[in-house]
Design an enzyme around this catalytic site. Structure first.
Site, PDB file in Angstrom:
ATOM      1  N   GLU A  39      21.964   4.613 152.865  1.00 48.71           N
ATOM      2  CA  GLU A  39      22.685   5.831 153.278  1.00 48.71           C
ATOM      3  C   GLU A  39      21.719   6.996 153.520  1.00 48.71           C
ATOM      4  O   GLU A  39      21.909   7.789 154.442  1.00 48.71           O
ATOM      5  CB  GLU A  39      23.752   6.187 152.226  1.00 48.71           C
ATOM      6  CG  GLU A  39      24.897   5.171 152.264  1.00 48.71           C
ATOM      7  CD  GLU A  39      25.898   5.361 151.150  1.00 48.71           C
ATOM      8  OE1 GLU A  39      25.490   5.301 149.970  1.00 48.71           O
ATOM      9  OE2 GLU A  39      27.088   5.573 151.440  1.00 48.71           O
ATOM     10  N   GLU A  44      27.648  -2.318 148.347  1.00 48.90           N
ATOM     11  CA  GLU A  44      28.396  -1.682 147.251  1.00 48.90           C
ATOM     12  C   GLU A  44      29.568  -2.514 146.764  1.00 48.90           C
ATOM     13  O   GLU A  44      29.896  -2.498 145.577  1.00 48.90           O
ATOM     14  CB  GLU A  44      28.898  -0.293 147.693  1.00 48.90           C
ATOM     15  CG  GLU A  44      27.831   0.796 147.673  1.00 48.90           C
ATOM     16  CD  GLU A  44      27.017   0.878 148.956  1.00 48.90           C
ATOM     17  OE1 GLU A  44      27.046  -0.083 149.749  1.00 48.90           O
ATOM     18  OE2 GLU A  44      26.345   1.904 149.164  1.00 48.90           O
TER      19      GLU A  44
HETATM   20  C1  3H9 Z   1      25.367   2.646 145.592  1.00 50.00           C
HETATM   21  O1  3H9 Z   1      24.294   2.776 146.121  1.00 50.00           O
HETATM   22  C2  3H9 Z   1      26.485   3.647 145.725  1.00 50.00           C
HETATM   23  C3  3H9 Z   1      26.283   4.608 146.844  1.00 50.00           C
HETATM   24  O2  3H9 Z   1      26.830   4.108 148.053  1.00 50.00           O
HETATM   25  C4  3H9 Z   1      27.015   5.900 146.601  1.00 50.00           C
HETATM   26  C5  3H9 Z   1      26.515   6.769 145.519  1.00 50.00           C
HETATM   27  C6  3H9 Z   1      27.235   8.087 145.459  1.00 50.00           C
HETATM   28  N1  3H9 Z   1      20.701   0.530 139.812  1.00 50.00           N
HETATM   29  O3  3H9 Z   1      17.386  -7.577 140.888  1.00 50.00           O
HETATM   30  P1  3H9 Z   1      16.061  -7.362 140.263  1.00 50.00           P
HETATM   31  C7  3H9 Z   1      17.181  -2.913 138.420  1.00 50.00           C
HETATM   32  S1  3H9 Z   1      25.713   1.322 144.583  1.00 50.00           S
HETATM   33  C8  3H9 Z   1      20.064   0.379 138.653  1.00 50.00           C
HETATM   34  O4  3H9 Z   1      15.698  -8.186 139.085  1.00 50.00           O
HETATM   35  P2  3H9 Z   1      14.870  -8.299 142.693  1.00 50.00           P
HETATM   36  C9  3H9 Z   1      17.618  -4.234 137.844  1.00 50.00           C
HETATM   37  O5  3H9 Z   1      18.604  -4.058 136.868  1.00 50.00           O
HETATM   38  C10 3H9 Z   1      24.193   0.395 144.565  1.00 50.00           C
HETATM   39  N2  3H9 Z   1      19.152  -0.590 138.426  1.00 50.00           N
HETATM   40  O6  3H9 Z   1      14.890  -7.455 141.342  1.00 50.00           O
HETATM   41  C11 3H9 Z   1      16.320  -4.753 137.264  1.00 50.00           C
HETATM   42  O7  3H9 Z   1      16.119  -4.107 136.020  1.00 50.00           O
HETATM   43  P3  3H9 Z   1      15.336  -4.836 134.822  1.00 50.00           P
HETATM   44  C12 3H9 Z   1      24.086  -0.470 145.777  1.00 50.00           C
HETATM   45  C13 3H9 Z   1      18.889  -1.420 139.424  1.00 50.00           C
HETATM   46  O8  3H9 Z   1      13.555  -8.030 143.305  1.00 50.00           O
HETATM   47  C14 3H9 Z   1      15.277  -4.228 138.245  1.00 50.00           C
HETATM   48  O9  3H9 Z   1      15.890  -3.169 138.954  1.00 50.00           O
HETATM   49  N3  3H9 Z   1      22.889  -1.277 145.666  1.00 50.00           N
HETATM   50  C15 3H9 Z   1      19.526  -1.313 140.672  1.00 50.00           C
HETATM   51  O10 3H9 Z   1      15.281  -9.709 142.421  1.00 50.00           O
HETATM   52  C16 3H9 Z   1      14.823  -5.273 139.245  1.00 50.00           C
HETATM   53  O11 3H9 Z   1      15.982  -5.819 139.875  1.00 50.00           O
HETATM   54  C17 3H9 Z   1      22.921  -2.563 145.264  1.00 50.00           C
HETATM   55  O12 3H9 Z   1      23.959  -3.116 145.013  1.00 50.00           O
HETATM   56  C18 3H9 Z   1      20.462  -0.278 140.848  1.00 50.00           C
HETATM   57  N4  3H9 Z   1      21.107  -0.067 142.019  1.00 50.00           N
HETATM   58  O13 3H9 Z   1      16.003  -7.685 143.596  1.00 50.00           O
HETATM   59  C19 3H9 Z   1      21.598  -3.260 145.176  1.00 50.00           C
HETATM   60  N5  3H9 Z   1      19.056  -2.282 141.478  1.00 50.00           N
HETATM   61  O14 3H9 Z   1      13.951  -5.041 135.337  1.00 50.00           O
HETATM   62  C20 3H9 Z   1      21.412  -3.810 143.785  1.00 50.00           C
HETATM   63  C21 3H9 Z   1      18.162  -2.976 140.747  1.00 50.00           C
HETATM   64  O15 3H9 Z   1      15.465  -3.862 133.697  1.00 50.00           O
HETATM   65  N6  3H9 Z   1      20.106  -4.400 143.585  1.00 50.00           N
HETATM   66  N7  3H9 Z   1      18.060  -2.460 139.512  1.00 50.00           N
HETATM   67  O16 3H9 Z   1      16.073  -6.114 134.587  1.00 50.00           O
HETATM   68  C22 3H9 Z   1      19.724  -5.585 144.128  1.00 50.00           C
HETATM   69  O17 3H9 Z   1      20.418  -6.199 144.894  1.00 50.00           O
HETATM   70  C23 3H9 Z   1      18.404  -6.156 143.689  1.00 50.00           C
HETATM   71  O18 3H9 Z   1      18.043  -5.544 142.473  1.00 50.00           O
HETATM   72  C24 3H9 Z   1      17.241  -5.929 144.700  1.00 50.00           C
HETATM   73  C25 3H9 Z   1      15.890  -6.361 144.043  1.00 50.00           C
HETATM   74  C26 3H9 Z   1      17.491  -6.763 145.940  1.00 50.00           C
HETATM   75  C27 3H9 Z   1      17.110  -4.483 145.052  1.00 50.00           C
END
Ligand code: 3H9
Length: 686
Positions: A102, A122
């Site tokens: 975004e 999301e």
């Molecule tokens: C949003 O954005 C809402 C908005 O539209 C509006 C707002 C107003 N938050 O997965 P990994 C942490 S909703 C907090 O193992 P990878 C994860 O817990 C969000 N923490 O790595 C982990 O922590 P730890 C929309 C997060 O390389 C560490 O980062 N976004 C978040 O296999 C490593 O993660 C999503 O849905 C987060 N958003 O994959 C994307 N993301 O090391 C969600 C990650 O302590 N994330 N962490 O265990 C993903 O899909 C994968 O993490 C990503 C990396 C592909 C980024």
């Protein structure tokens, strides 16, 4: 500040920096607001925003979602970027997801690196884009693409984002490319919010709603996203943003988003216990048995580049194993996942043989043979003799006693259970079963393989069925009781499908084969509590030759090998059995069926916790979701239980004791939680 800023001439550089994935927290939002003011004060010609490390930004920090929203809000940050007189360019170096995408969409231009991904996932966290994603994406890439991307939460690779019109270019060095853009060209680009919204298209909305009904039944966020996009088509941009924000805030507090966030973090917290020693390097794997499970495990290992020695008892077994793995390779090619060269490389890494000596150097062997204790003991004796003393020996048994298998080896400490789920190369769950004598070295080795295979590892103790199959057995028992006492298999299946399972228990049984459960029950005959009610109906089915889909008839009939149809003979069978047993049948409605089946599982799962078979409620959630199809959006079995609340569960189980005090014996963990005012996630062994 979660970001850094620097100036170079007329260009301001902003680097999002919140390791490991640049999640957007309050500090980053503060920093971005400050950067907008700074760039205007310095009268820059442009701002280039990129991410430190491997990500651009993975989205809003989901850890903040439990609390009240903190200013500045991300939609305001995006607006400030978009409406600044200094144009911003997103240099998308890695994943730009959710709020990260975004921010990029609010920039005047977007240039991505070749390995970048852009997406609005999301809905996978039970919310919708809340910072303009629904409104800006459709203005850039059109209605169809935006609906697909947002409703299913699927990210696009950089090249596909370029084709879709979401970004302006793909460049090896996006920061440098952003710096090279001609100033006048940049000034001419129209900010996204000023672009017209696409025209309404009834067919597109009907099609996406139909796909969602099929593929995401029960989930509310995808439908809300579609609704917000539809409303936005006819609203001024600012009004549409308000609608989006309201829907986001509403969903964020809801049960589904809480459940999906719980699953997201539980999956990432599934790590080896602390203090395990380093695992040996897994240079090759031995797999014993080339049936469905063995072939799947071997294929999974081959697919990540590990040489596999597949051990069989005779040449027929070797041929069958090779054929089974060959089918998986062919299917990988048919789906476009494997090239011809890749397939050949897989075949080259496979040695199928009867000679255990060929596996002498394997640091890990996984036995996936027939579920028979004597067969397993004989195999472990051979592995014990053939492999080096440091090698770890694993059994893929679903039910059998790992300790008894271990006791048949010279060194039981090197034996553990590695319980894969079919199809082993696809299903993400791996139960790592720790026997009484399993060493830390063996455990570390099991976890190391799980990590290489990208499985979700859950530590389990030894009991009949470990975590998952034990809970599933109780689910089956409760289903058969409901069937015998008043319902039909199709009513039970429909209820559980409406609860969120892709398939009900009877259809699942038809697919696996009724003989599997029959064999398990015969094994349990000797130890079954004689006071426990036994429902004979599944045994009758097997005696009648109704073994499931493979023979064209099980709980359902499959005429001509096709789809399932209800079988009145099966319904009559319950009437007959109930008549002989003197049971007055009751008609259960859908809510009662769901309640009985879920309470039965929750009570059993609480016992699994009490006995230390599972380490935590979150572990049970992972098992039920990743191995047994419990709806992810309900957060797994124990999270669901906590959503209903322990006091209510205790009250209902206590009421059901009037029907059957043995089957509905309240788990001590539930009683303890009720007494101490805890939920199941908070319970620990006192
Ligand atoms: C949003 O954005 C809402 C908005 O539209 C509006 C707002 C107003 N938050 O997965 P990994 C942490 S909703 C907090 O193992 P990878 C994860 O817990 C969000 N923490 O790595 C982990 O922590 P730890 C929309 C997060 O390389 C560490 O980062 N976004 C978040 O296999 C490593 O993660 C999503 O849905 C987060 N958003 O994959 C994307 N993301 O090391 C969600 C990650 O302590 N994330 N962490 O265990 C993903 O899909 C994968 O993490 C990503 C990396 C592909 C980024």
């Amino acid at each position: 500040m979660s970001l850094s800023m620097r100036a170079d001439g007329l260009t301001g550089f902003v680097t999002l920096d919140n390791p490991p994935v640049n999640a957007i927290d309050k500090a980053m939002r503060d920093g971005l607001m400050e950067a907008v003011t700074w760039a205007e004060r310095e009268n820059f010609d442009r701002v280039i925003v990129t991410g430190a490390g491997r990500a651009f930004a993975a989205g809003a920090d989901a850890k903040e979602f439990d609390g009240a929203a903190l200013e500045p809000y991300l939609p305001d940050v995006c607006d400030a970027i978009e409406r600044s007189f200094v144009p911003w360019i997103a240099a998308i170096n890695g994943v730009a997801l959710g709020g990260g995408a975004e921010i990029a969409l609010a920039c005047r231009m977007r240039i991505a690196g070749p390995r970048a991904q852009i997406g609005l996932p999301e809905v996978t966290l039970g919310v919708i884009p809340g910072a303009g994603g629904t409104q800006r994406a459709m203005r850039l890439c059109g209605l169809d693409k935006a609906l697909d991307m947002i409703a299913f939460g699927r990210p696009l690779r950089a090249v596909d984002a370029l084709k879709a019109g979401l970004i302006h270019a793909v460049e090896d060095d996006p920061v440098e490319a952003a710096d090279m853009i001609n100033t006048e060209e940049l000034q001419c680009v129209v900010p996204t919010w000023e672009l017209p919204a696409p025209a309404h298209d009834d067919a597109a909305f009907a099609a996406i709603r139909e796909r969602l009904a099929q593929r995401s039944p029960g989930q509310i966020a995808p439908l809300r996203a579609v609704e917000v996009i539809e409303q936005g088509l006819s609203l001024p941009f600012a009004e549409a943003m308000k609608q989006e924000r309201a829907a986001f805030m509403d969903l964020k507090q809801g049960d589904q988003s809480r459940a999906l966030r719980h699953m997201f973090f539980a999956e990432r917290a599934a790590k080896p216990p602390k203090n395990l020693p380093a695992a040996p390097e897994l240079t090759e794997i031995a797999v014993v048995g080339g049936g469905t499970m063995g072939a799947g495990i071997a294929y999974a290992c081959l697919s990540i580049g590990l040489p596999v020695t597949l051990l069989e008892t005779d040449q027929d077994g070797v041929d069958r194993a090779e054929a089974n793995i060959g089918k998986l390779i062919q299917s990988g090619m048919d789906r476009g996942r494997l090239s011809a060269d890749g397939a050949q490389a897989l075949r080259d890494r496979l040695t199928a043989t009867t000679d255990y000596g060929k596996a002498a150097n394997a640091p890990l062997a996984i036995e996936a043979a027939f579920e028979d204790m004597e067969v397993k003991k004989a195999i472990f004796a051979q592995l014990d003799a053939a492999l080096s003393p440091g090698a770890v020996l694993a059994t893929n048994t679903s039910y059998l006693d790992v300790d008894e298998i271990a006791a048949s080896t010279r060194d039981p400490s090197r034996v553990l259970g590695l319980h894969f789920f079919a199809p082993a190369h696809i299903m993400r769950l791996l139960e790592i079963v720790k026997g009484a004598q399993t060493s830390d070295h063996a455990l570390a080795t099991g976890y190391a393989l799980g990590k290489l295979l990208k499985k979700v590892p859950v530590l389990a103790g030894v009991c009949d069925g470990f975590i998952g199959n034990r809970i599933y057995s109780r689910y089956r028992e409760a289903a058969d009781t409901v069937f015998m006492d008043g319902s039909t298999p199709w009513e039970v299946d429909e209820a559980m499908e409406n609860f969120g399972y892709a398939m009900g228990p009877y259809e699942v049984a038809d697919l696996s084969g009724l003989d599997i459960g029959y064999a398990a029950r015969r094994r349990q005959d000797a130890t079954r509590d004689p006071n426990r009610r036994y429902i004979p109906i599944a045994d009758r089915m097997v005696e009648l030759g109704k073994l499931g889909k493979k023979v064209g008839a099980g709980w359902y009939r499959y005429p001509g090998g096709g789809g399932k149809v209800e079988d009145p003979i099966v319904a009559d069978l319950a009437l007959e059995e109930a008549h002989f047993a003197g049971i007055e049948r009751t008609e259960y409605d859908e809510a009662q069926i769901i309640e009985r089946l879920t309470l039965a599982m929750i009570n059993e799962a609480a016992d699994v916790l009490a006995e230390g078979i599972a380490q935590s409620a979150a572990g049970i959630d992972l098992v039920t979701v990743f191995g047994y199809g419990f709806p992810r959006w309900r957060g797994g079995l124990m999270h669901y239980a906590d959503t209903i609340g322990v006091p209510h569960i205790v009250e209902r189980i206590t009421a059901l004791q009037a029907e059957d005090p043995v089957a509905w014996k309240l788990s001590p963990v539930l009683a303890d939680c009720a007494e101490r005012g805890l939920n199941l996630a908070q319970w620990t062994q006192g």
